[in-house]
Enzyme design. Structure first.
Site, PDB file in Angstrom:
ATOM      1  N   PRO A   9      50.022  11.482  38.763  1.00 56.64           N
ATOM      2  CA  PRO A   9      50.642  11.774  40.049  1.00 56.64           C
ATOM      3  C   PRO A   9      49.867  12.758  40.926  1.00 56.64           C
ATOM      4  CG  PRO A   9      51.841  12.833  38.255  1.00 56.64           C
ATOM      5  CD  PRO A   9      50.858  11.896  37.619  1.00 56.64           C
ATOM      6  N   ASN A  10      49.926  12.465  42.202  1.00 50.20           N
ATOM      7  CA  ASN A  10      49.330  13.291  43.266  1.00 50.20           C
ATOM      8  C   ASN A  10      47.813  13.197  43.348  1.00 50.20           C
ATOM      9  OD1 ASN A  10      51.825  14.461  44.292  1.00 50.20           O
ATOM     10  ND2 ASN A  10      51.901  15.566  42.342  1.00 50.20           N
ATOM     11  N   ARG A  17      44.296  17.510  48.801  1.00 48.01           N
ATOM     12  CA  ARG A  17      45.172  18.330  47.958  1.00 48.01           C
ATOM     13  C   ARG A  17      44.418  19.551  47.419  1.00 48.01           C
ATOM     14  NH1 ARG A  17      47.143  16.840  41.846  1.00 48.01           N
ATOM     15  NH2 ARG A  17      48.486  18.654  41.601  1.00 48.01           N
ATOM     16  N   TYR A  22      40.817  21.408  43.503  1.00 49.33           N
ATOM     17  CA  TYR A  22      40.503  20.057  43.021  1.00 49.33           C
ATOM     18  C   TYR A  22      39.253  19.439  43.646  1.00 49.33           C
ATOM     19  CZ  TYR A  22      45.156  20.442  40.999  1.00 49.33           C
ATOM     20  OH  TYR A  22      46.241  20.862  40.264  1.00 49.33           O
ATOM     21  N   ASN A  75      43.725  11.152  33.269  1.00 51.63           N
ATOM     22  CA  ASN A  75      44.097  12.441  33.847  1.00 51.63           C
ATOM     23  C   ASN A  75      45.596  12.338  34.108  1.00 51.63           C
ATOM     24  OD1 ASN A  75      44.691  14.726  35.267  1.00 51.63           O
ATOM     25  ND2 ASN A  75      42.922  14.595  36.645  1.00 51.63           N
ATOM     26  N   ALA A  78      50.275  16.322  36.373  1.00 45.21           N
ATOM     27  CA  ALA A  78      51.391  17.193  35.959  1.00 45.21           C
ATOM     28  C   ALA A  78      52.096  16.674  34.700  1.00 45.21           C
ATOM     29  CB  ALA A  78      52.390  17.335  37.099  1.00 45.21           C
ATOM     30  N   HIS A  81      51.791  18.210  31.103  1.00 44.17           N
ATOM     31  CA  HIS A  81      52.563  19.351  30.620  1.00 44.17           C
ATOM     32  C   HIS A  81      54.022  19.010  30.313  1.00 44.17           C
ATOM     33  CE1 HIS A  81      48.985  21.053  32.340  1.00 44.17           C
ATOM     34  NE2 HIS A  81      49.345  20.705  33.562  1.00 44.17           N
ATOM     35  N   GLU A  99      41.291  12.991  27.445  1.00 43.28           N
ATOM     36  CA  GLU A  99      42.097  13.633  28.489  1.00 43.28           C
ATOM     37  C   GLU A  99      41.161  14.330  29.471  1.00 43.28           C
ATOM     38  OE1 GLU A  99      44.956  16.334  26.795  1.00 43.28           O
ATOM     39  OE2 GLU A  99      45.147  17.474  28.668  1.00 43.28           O
ATOM     40  N   HIS A 101      40.722  16.658  33.127  1.00 44.69           N
ATOM     41  CA  HIS A 101      41.270  17.475  34.217  1.00 44.69           C
ATOM     42  C   HIS A 101      40.139  17.887  35.144  1.00 44.69           C
ATOM     43  CE1 HIS A 101      45.114  17.631  32.272  1.00 44.69           C
ATOM     44  NE2 HIS A 101      44.491  17.945  31.136  1.00 44.69           N
ATOM     45  N   ARG A 108      44.417  28.698  34.688  1.00 46.12           N
ATOM     46  CA  ARG A 108      45.445  28.618  35.723  1.00 46.12           C
ATOM     47  C   ARG A 108      46.798  29.135  35.198  1.00 46.12           C
ATOM     48  NH1 ARG A 108      45.336  22.995  38.520  1.00 46.12           N
ATOM     49  NH2 ARG A 108      46.622  24.193  39.985  1.00 46.12           N
TER      50      ARG A 108
HETATM   51  C1  DQA Z   1      45.188  18.360  36.789  1.00 49.44           C
HETATM   52  C2  DQA Z   1      45.798  19.683  36.292  1.00 49.44           C
HETATM   53  C3  DQA Z   1      47.310  19.602  36.229  1.00 49.44           C
HETATM   54  O1  DQA Z   1      47.855  20.846  35.780  1.00 49.44           O
HETATM   55  C4  DQA Z   1      47.879  19.306  37.602  1.00 49.44           C
HETATM   56  O2  DQA Z   1      49.280  19.156  37.531  1.00 49.44           O
HETATM   57  C5  DQA Z   1      47.232  18.135  38.250  1.00 49.44           C
HETATM   58  C6  DQA Z   1      45.808  17.921  38.099  1.00 49.44           C
HETATM   59  C7  DQA Z   1      43.668  18.454  36.990  1.00 49.44           C
HETATM   60  O3  DQA Z   1      43.033  17.409  37.117  1.00 49.44           O
HETATM   61  O4  DQA Z   1      43.119  19.557  37.069  1.00 49.44           O
HETATM   62  O5  DQA Z   1      47.895  17.391  38.985  1.00 49.44           O
HETATM   63  O6  DQA Z   1      45.422  17.365  35.796  1.00 49.44           O
END
Ligand code: DQA
Length: 151
Positions: A9-10, A17, A22, A75, A78, A81, A99, A101, A108
């Site tokens: 997501p996002n 963003r 990012y 990836n 959110a 978590h 995984e 990120h 963070r």
């Molecule tokens: C993320 C890190 C996550 O904590 C966050 O919620 C994201 C992006 C990253 O790529 O750094 O949406 O996965």
């Protein structure tokens, strides 16, 4: 080797963003870099790339590829978590998972320090922005490939 790439997501808003966290590259930019890496690889790699903002859809996409995927790059954003469902889907498919990120989640907020996904992943790559994806793809090709020659 068939590699499923999942963006959570996002991540469709990358570029706009929180670029200070990012980066400025869009998701399209990242996908293009991955495709270029595959095109330059001597290995027979097929990527399928999916982005979803919905936990259940991610679970379904993982399950739908049980007979297709040799490896999964994810990836979970959110959902990293929060999502036992995505973890269980990955365990069910049973292929190597990496995984990813963009940011270093351990540098963070505290709530980002725990991942439900890491326990079912071969490894975790984070903190290198878009380059995290290339490192993860290279590692997956290494895991699935017949030789130590990664690219
Ligand atoms: C993320 C890190 C996550 O904590 C966050 O919620 C994201 C992006 C990253 O790529 O750094 O949406 O996965």
């Amino acid at each position: 080797m068939n590699i499923l790439v999942l963006h959570g997501p996002n991540l469709h808003l990358l570029g706009r963003r929180q670029p200070e966290i990012y980066g400025v590259q869009t998701l399209q930019d990242i996908n293009k870099i991955l495709d270029q890496f595959v095109a330059a690889s001597p290995h027979d790699v097929v990527l399928k790339i999916v982005q979803s903002n919905h936990e259940g859809e991610i679970v379904s996409v993982i399950g739908d590829h049980i007979d297709w995927a040799d490896g999964i790059l994810i990836n979970p954003a959110a959902y990293t978590h929060t999502s036992i469902a995505i973890r269980d889907a990955l365990s069910t498919v049973g292929v190597p998972v990496i995984e990813i990120h963009l940011s270093n989640i351990y540098a963070r907020e505290e709530f980002r320090h725990h991942s439900y996904i890491s326990g079912v992943a071969e490894g975790v790559v984070g903190g290198f922005g878009a380059y995290s994806y290339i490192l993860a793809l290279q590692a997956m090709i290494h895991i699935l490939g017949p030789t130590m020659d990664d690219n």
